[in-house]
Scaffold this motif. Sequence first.
Motif, PDB file in Angstrom:
ATOM      1  N   SER A  74       0.815  -1.215   0.000  1.00  0.00           N
ATOM      2  CA  SER A  74       0.000   0.000   0.000  1.00  0.00           C
ATOM      3  C   SER A  74       0.851   1.268   0.000  1.00  0.00           C
ATOM      4  CB  SER A  74      -0.935   0.006   1.209  1.00  0.00           C
ATOM      5  OG  SER A  74      -0.206  -0.018   2.430  1.00  0.00           O
ATOM      6  N   GLU A  75       2.005   1.230   0.665  1.00  0.00           N
ATOM      7  CA  GLU A  75       2.869   2.412   0.717  1.00  0.00           C
ATOM      8  C   GLU A  75       3.340   2.800  -0.684  1.00  0.00           C
ATOM      9  OE1 GLU A  75       6.847   4.071   3.093  1.00  0.00           O
ATOM     10  OE2 GLU A  75       6.174   2.000   3.347  1.00  0.00           O
ATOM     11  N   LEU A  76       3.646   1.799  -1.493  1.00  0.00           N
ATOM     12  CA  LEU A  76       4.085   2.085  -2.860  1.00  0.00           C
ATOM     13  C   LEU A  76       2.927   2.616  -3.697  1.00  0.00           C
ATOM     14  CD1 LEU A  76       6.393   2.075  -4.839  1.00  0.00           C
ATOM     15  CD2 LEU A  76       5.889  -0.304  -5.388  1.00  0.00           C
ATOM     16  N   ARG A  77       1.723   2.125  -3.456  1.00  0.00           N
ATOM     17  CA  ARG A  77       0.563   2.628  -4.200  1.00  0.00           C
ATOM     18  C   ARG A  77       0.326   4.107  -3.900  1.00  0.00           C
ATOM     19  NH1 ARG A  77      -1.790  -2.137  -2.202  1.00  0.00           N
ATOM     20  NH2 ARG A  77      -3.386  -0.997  -1.031  1.00  0.00           N
ATOM     21  N   VAL A  78       0.559   4.500  -2.654  1.00  0.00           N
ATOM     22  CA  VAL A  78       0.441   5.915  -2.287  1.00  0.00           C
ATOM     23  C   VAL A  78       1.452   6.745  -3.068  1.00  0.00           C
ATOM     24  CG1 VAL A  78       0.792   7.587  -0.420  1.00  0.00           C
ATOM     25  CG2 VAL A  78      -0.499   5.498   0.022  1.00  0.00           C
ATOM     26  N   LEU A  79       2.683   6.264  -3.128  1.00  0.00           N
ATOM     27  CA  LEU A  79       3.751   7.002  -3.795  1.00  0.00           C
ATOM     28  C   LEU A  79       3.504   7.136  -5.300  1.00  0.00           C
ATOM     29  CD1 LEU A  79       6.853   5.428  -1.984  1.00  0.00           C
ATOM     30  CD2 LEU A  79       5.887   7.694  -1.603  1.00  0.00           C
ATOM     31  N   VAL A  80       3.074   6.046  -5.941  1.00  0.00           N
ATOM     32  CA  VAL A  80       2.894   6.101  -7.398  1.00  0.00           C
ATOM     33  C   VAL A  80       1.689   6.967  -7.780  1.00  0.00           C
ATOM     34  CG1 VAL A  80       4.053   3.911  -7.869  1.00  0.00           C
ATOM     35  CG2 VAL A  80       1.594   3.926  -7.464  1.00  0.00           C
ATOM     36  N   MET A  81       0.679   7.032  -6.901  1.00  0.00           N
ATOM     37  CA  MET A  81      -0.453   7.912  -7.192  1.00  0.00           C
ATOM     38  C   MET A  81      -0.001   9.373  -7.150  1.00  0.00           C
ATOM     39  SD  MET A  81      -3.534   8.090  -8.163  1.00  0.00           S
ATOM     40  CE  MET A  81      -4.046   6.375  -7.968  1.00  0.00           C
ATOM     41  N   GLN A  82       0.850   9.704  -6.194  1.00  0.00           N
ATOM     42  CA  GLN A  82       1.424  11.056  -6.137  1.00  0.00           C
ATOM     43  C   GLN A  82       2.275  11.331  -7.371  1.00  0.00           C
ATOM     44  OE1 GLN A  82       3.191  10.356  -2.107  1.00  0.00           O
ATOM     45  NE2 GLN A  82       2.402  12.389  -1.666  1.00  0.00           N
ATOM     46  N   LEU A  83       3.094  10.342  -7.730  1.00  0.00           N
ATOM     47  CA  LEU A  83       3.998  10.503  -8.866  1.00  0.00           C
ATOM     48  C   LEU A  83       3.219  10.702 -10.169  1.00  0.00           C
ATOM     49  CD1 LEU A  83       6.836  10.521 -10.046  1.00  0.00           C
ATOM     50  CD2 LEU A  83       6.774   8.013 -10.085  1.00  0.00           C
ATOM     51  N   MET A  84       2.140   9.965 -10.335  1.00  0.00           N
ATOM     52  CA  MET A  84       1.341  10.112 -11.549  1.00  0.00           C
ATOM     53  C   MET A  84       0.792  11.534 -11.663  1.00  0.00           C
ATOM     54  SD  MET A  84       0.207   8.946 -14.364  1.00  0.00           S
ATOM     55  CE  MET A  84       0.344   7.150 -14.367  1.00  0.00           C
ATOM     56  N   ARG A  85       0.382  12.098 -10.559  1.00  0.00           N
ATOM     57  CA  ARG A  85      -0.129  13.477 -10.599  1.00  0.00           C
ATOM     58  C   ARG A  85       0.955  14.431 -11.087  1.00  0.00           C
ATOM     59  NH1 ARG A  85      -0.072  17.738  -6.872  1.00  0.00           N
ATOM     60  NH2 ARG A  85       0.680  16.399  -5.192  1.00  0.00           N
ATOM     61  N   TYR A  86       2.166  14.285 -10.573  1.00  0.00           N
ATOM     62  CA  TYR A  86       3.268  15.166 -10.989  1.00  0.00           C
ATOM     63  C   TYR A  86       3.586  14.999 -12.471  1.00  0.00           C
ATOM     64  CZ  TYR A  86       4.448  16.605  -6.212  1.00  0.00           C
ATOM     65  OH  TYR A  86       4.421  17.158  -4.959  1.00  0.00           O
ATOM     66  N   ILE A  87       3.580  13.756 -12.941  1.00  0.00           N
ATOM     67  CA  ILE A  87       3.894  13.506 -14.345  1.00  0.00           C
ATOM     68  C   ILE A  87       2.834  14.130 -15.243  1.00  0.00           C
ATOM     69  CG2 ILE A  87       4.080  11.699 -16.106  1.00  0.00           C
ATOM     70  CD1 ILE A  87       5.360   9.923 -13.934  1.00  0.00           C
ATOM     71  N   LEU A  88       1.560  13.932 -14.893  1.00  0.00           N
ATOM     72  CA  LEU A  88       0.479  14.504 -15.698  1.00  0.00           C
ATOM     73  C   LEU A  88       0.522  16.030 -15.672  1.00  0.00           C
ATOM     74  CD1 LEU A  88      -2.530  12.147 -14.824  1.00  0.00           C
ATOM     75  CD2 LEU A  88      -1.181  12.211 -16.933  1.00  0.00           C
ATOM     76  N   GLU A  89       0.859  16.602 -14.523  1.00  0.00           N
ATOM     77  CA  GLU A  89       0.986  18.065 -14.439  1.00  0.00           C
ATOM     78  C   GLU A  89       2.086  18.554 -15.371  1.00  0.00           C
ATOM     79  OE1 GLU A  89      -0.436  19.099  -9.843  1.00  0.00           O
ATOM     80  OE2 GLU A  89       1.693  18.812 -10.310  1.00  0.00           O
ATOM     81  N   ASP A  90       3.202  17.825 -15.399  1.00  0.00           N
ATOM     82  CA  ASP A  90       4.324  18.232 -16.240  1.00  0.00           C
ATOM     83  C   ASP A  90       3.988  18.094 -17.724  1.00  0.00           C
ATOM     84  OD1 ASP A  90       6.641  19.361 -15.178  1.00  0.00           O
ATOM     85  OD2 ASP A  90       7.900  17.756 -15.954  1.00  0.00           O
ATOM     86  N   VAL A  91       3.317  16.995 -18.067  1.00  0.00           N
ATOM     87  CA  VAL A  91       2.914  16.787 -19.457  1.00  0.00           C
ATOM     88  C   VAL A  91       1.905  17.847 -19.887  1.00  0.00           C
ATOM     89  CG1 VAL A  91       1.706  15.212 -21.022  1.00  0.00           C
ATOM     90  CG2 VAL A  91       3.416  14.313 -19.438  1.00  0.00           C
ATOM     91  N   HIS A  92       0.974  18.161 -18.989  1.00  0.00           N
ATOM     92  CA  HIS A  92      -0.022  19.198 -19.289  1.00  0.00           C
ATOM     93  C   HIS A  92       0.646  20.560 -19.468  1.00  0.00           C
ATOM     94  CE1 HIS A  92      -3.759  21.372 -19.319  1.00  0.00           C
ATOM     95  NE2 HIS A  92      -3.446  22.039 -18.233  1.00  0.00           N
ATOM     96  N   LYS A  93       1.657  20.816 -18.638  1.00  0.00           N
ATOM     97  CA  LYS A  93       2.401  22.077 -18.748  1.00  0.00           C
ATOM     98  C   LYS A  93       3.105  22.158 -20.099  1.00  0.00           C
ATOM     99  CE  LYS A  93       6.250  24.640 -16.658  1.00  0.00           C
ATOM    100  NZ  LYS A  93       7.290  24.614 -15.598  1.00  0.00           N
TER     101      LYS A  93
END
Length: 337
Positions: free
Chosen positions: A207-226
């Motif tokens: 579960s700890e890794l699932r928390v981290l990857v959900m955060q990471l996906m948000r950052y990646i999508l923000e960067d791609v959107h930017k």
Amino acid sequence: EILNIIVQIHATHLVQYHDELLQLSVTATHPLSTFIDKILDLVRTTNRNDDDDDVTPCVWQLHFERVYQRIDDELKRGHGQYLFAALLFYCNSFITQHMNVIVPIFEQITDERQSETIRFAVLSILFALLRQVPKGATDVIGEHILVDVLLPNLVWKPGSFHYRMRELAVRCMLMVYEKHCIDSSVSWKYKDKLICLVQSRFDDFQSELRVLVMQLMRYILEDVHKASSLQLHHEPAASMMKDAEWKSLCTNILERFDDSQDDVRVLCCATLKVFVQCMQSQQAHLYPQIIATALLHLDDSNDVLQREIFEFLQFVVACAPQEVEKQINMMNLENVQ
């Protein structure tokens, strides 16, 4: 132990011999080198100025090449990770000026010829280095580190060692994005590989890794959107992902609302919001699924999740008001609290 006690007592006086101790550390045999490193550590800790992140930088500039050469030779023989870690620790931000020199060392992280101990140690050192990198330093961590060194560790492989590597690699990537140490154009260039591998860990058994990857996906999508918004690429906006990939990512994010870990479920809202921001008119057919899932969990027993979903729906209303109204009218309100 007696020598250690003596050094602690007299650490304030040993600072005047810092250069001599450093030279001994480079040339001494292993047991003596280890002890001298401890002395240097005590000297540095005792005499550190809290307002200065770089202690005696001129000393390290003077001896950097000699120290690094010794470490590089040791690493090639399968040793030296402790010396390398000590070098980064003492150099602080000075080491970031020499990233082009030390990057080859980090390639050992994905070198399966190396032992598990060496690979994990070097990845841990990279994580420690990233903590020292200043925010916005896009010239320090290149795409090679992100794409060729960190990202391959997200591929699932059995065993506790591979899990530890996955988790630490994700933490490194999170730090890269949190500190804005990678240019948005890099995220756009490798968006397919980044999004594919990160979402593949959405259902990781830890579960700890699932928390981290959900955060990471948000950052990646923000960067791609930017990158898309600033037109840092030469492709049409609709080519961000193929239709099947949009659908797959949308479904995978929405499925995490049923995760057994509440932290993952709450983080879904922020990630889903960025996903909607990335959507174009061609992806409007995804709104019914997104809104229906959000409305379903608006009645969740977790108060924090309820608030996050309510704020998300307020955002979606501005994007697709008619679809929100349509989905609300289709709801069975008899069992809603």
